[in-house]
Every structure is written in C-alpha cells, then in structure tokens.
Scaffold this active site. Structure first.
Site, PDB file in Angstrom:
ATOM      1  N   HIS A  66      75.913  68.975  16.386  1.00 23.19           N
ATOM      2  CA  HIS A  66      75.533  68.665  15.251  1.00 23.19           C
ATOM      3  C   HIS A  66      74.091  68.433  15.232  1.00 23.19           C
ATOM      4  O   HIS A  66      73.143  68.621  16.088  1.00 23.19           O
ATOM      5  CB  HIS A  66      75.714  67.172  14.929  1.00 23.19           C
ATOM      6  CG  HIS A  66      75.334  66.265  15.782  1.00 23.19           C
ATOM      7  ND1 HIS A  66      76.035  66.044  17.096  1.00 23.19           N
ATOM      8  CD2 HIS A  66      74.471  64.980  15.544  1.00 23.19           C
ATOM      9  CE1 HIS A  66      75.422  64.958  17.474  1.00 23.19           C
ATOM     10  NE2 HIS A  66      74.471  64.368  16.714  1.00 23.19           N
ATOM     11  N   THR A 122      71.521  79.555  22.049  1.00 21.19           N
ATOM     12  CA  THR A 122      71.436  79.443  20.516  1.00 21.19           C
ATOM     13  C   THR A 122      72.391  80.373  19.674  1.00 21.19           C
ATOM     14  O   THR A 122      72.414  80.327  18.416  1.00 21.19           O
ATOM     15  CB  THR A 122      69.952  79.633  19.646  1.00 21.19           C
ATOM     16  OG1 THR A 122      69.684  80.971  20.359  1.00 21.19           O
ATOM     17  CG2 THR A 122      69.134  78.645  20.509  1.00 21.19           C
ATOM     18  N   LYS A 123      72.642  81.444  20.395  1.00 17.32           N
ATOM     19  CA  LYS A 123      73.684  82.522  19.811  1.00 17.32           C
ATOM     20  C   LYS A 123      74.906  82.800  20.808  1.00 17.32           C
ATOM     21  O   LYS A 123      74.787  82.421  21.839  1.00 17.32           O
ATOM     22  CB  LYS A 123      72.940  83.734  19.657  1.00 17.32           C
ATOM     23  CG  LYS A 123      71.944  83.767  18.577  1.00 17.32           C
ATOM     24  CD  LYS A 123      70.821  85.121  18.654  1.00 17.32           C
ATOM     25  CE  LYS A 123      70.023  84.765  17.490  1.00 17.32           C
ATOM     26  NZ  LYS A 123      68.905  85.773  17.550  1.00 17.32           N
TER      27      LYS A 123
END
Length: 183
Positions: A66, A122-123
């Site tokens: 989050h 991040t991916k």
C-alpha cells in the site's frame, strides 16, 4: 493481525520457528509447500501476499502492499478526495528473494526466479529470470544462473555446515595471499 502476534514474531530468534507459526496461523493469503520466511517484520497487509511452492525469503525483505500518499494529497488544495491505495503481491514457485529486497504493490513474480539482494522490484518479473538493481532488471535466465552455480561448486558438496565455513575461510585467505603477492 494482532500487534501481539507481530511482536511475538519479531522476538522469535529462529526463522524456522517463525515460518511454522506464520503458516499455522495463516498470516498470508496463501503459502505453498517448502516455504521459508526469515524476516522478523511482518508486512502491514499480509493477506495481500501469496507465496507459491519452494519459496525462500531472506532477512530484511520488505513487502509494500500500500501507499499512504492519500494522507498528503488530501491535505492539499485539490478539491478531490483521494483514497487509500493498496494492491496484492503474488510470488510464484521456486523463488529466492535476497536480503533487503523491497517488493512494491501490484507485482507478480513468476516461477523460477532469483531476486538479488538490495533490489527494488517495481514491475512484474517474468518466469525463469534472475533480476537485480533499482529498479530490478533482468540479469540472466534462471538456467544460466544454475549452470554458473554448478561450475562454482565443482569441488563437491559439503557434508555439514562446519566444513562449508572452513572451506570458505581457507579459500578467502588463499585469495588474499595471492592478491598480496601479485601487488
């Protein structure tokens, strides 16, 4: 999850015991067979994380499910209501996550993956990859890593922990002496 459970997990020194408790209490969304979780800190939203079979998570790994940017944006003059943003993290089978890796929200990590220590993911990570860096990028294939690892293990397997430790120190000292003589 209760704060007492998080505190208890932090205080248990043995990672194998922590892992057994995490699995028994069903802390994560799902956990496959042969799961090992070394971090002492449990993510804030563990039900947003799933692990496949044969997954090892080294110490200091952070799972970010989050963000809290809504707290900042809602105090600004946008005349718009921003909401809490969260997303899951899915880990496939046969995955090793090195120490101090950070995995960001909404990431799917495929099967047969090695994530180098200190990386920030991040991916999505495609199957059969070794990734590293910030942001994490593909370094090699999983099979290339396995073949390289076989070559570095040519002197054979070590029957116990002590023989590995002694071998590594002896090798280290020999290399340092060799470098000293070369200079």
């Amino acid at each position: 999850m209760k704060y007492s459970t998080k505190l208890k997990m932090y205080l248990i020194g043995d990672a194998n015991k922590r892992t057994k408790i995490l699995v028994k209490k069903k802390i994560f969304k799902s956990v496959g067979k042969n799961f090992f979780f070394q971090p002492r800190i449990i993510p804030d939203e563990p039900k947003l994380i799933s692990f496949g079979d044969n997954v090892s998570v080294a110490s200091g790994v952070t799972f970010v499910t989050h963000d809290v940017i809504d707290k900042v944006l809602n105090k600004m003059d946008y005349n718009f209501k921003f909401y809490y943003n969260c997303a899951p993290i899915e880990i496939g089978n046969n995955v090793f996550i090195g120490c101090n890796v950070t995995i960001m929200p909404n990431v799917k990590i495929g099967n047969n993956i090695i994530i180098a220590a200190g990386s920030i993911v991040t991916k999505d990570v495609p199957d059969n990859s070794v990734v590293g860096g910030n942001p994490a990028k593909i370094i090699s294939t999983f099979e290339e890593y396995v073949e390289n690892r076989k070559r570095t293990n040519e002197d054979g397997l070590y029957p116990n922990h002590d023989s590995v430790i002694n071998y590594v120190w002896d090798k280290f000292k020999k290399e340092k002496e060799k470098n000293k003589e070369a200079n």
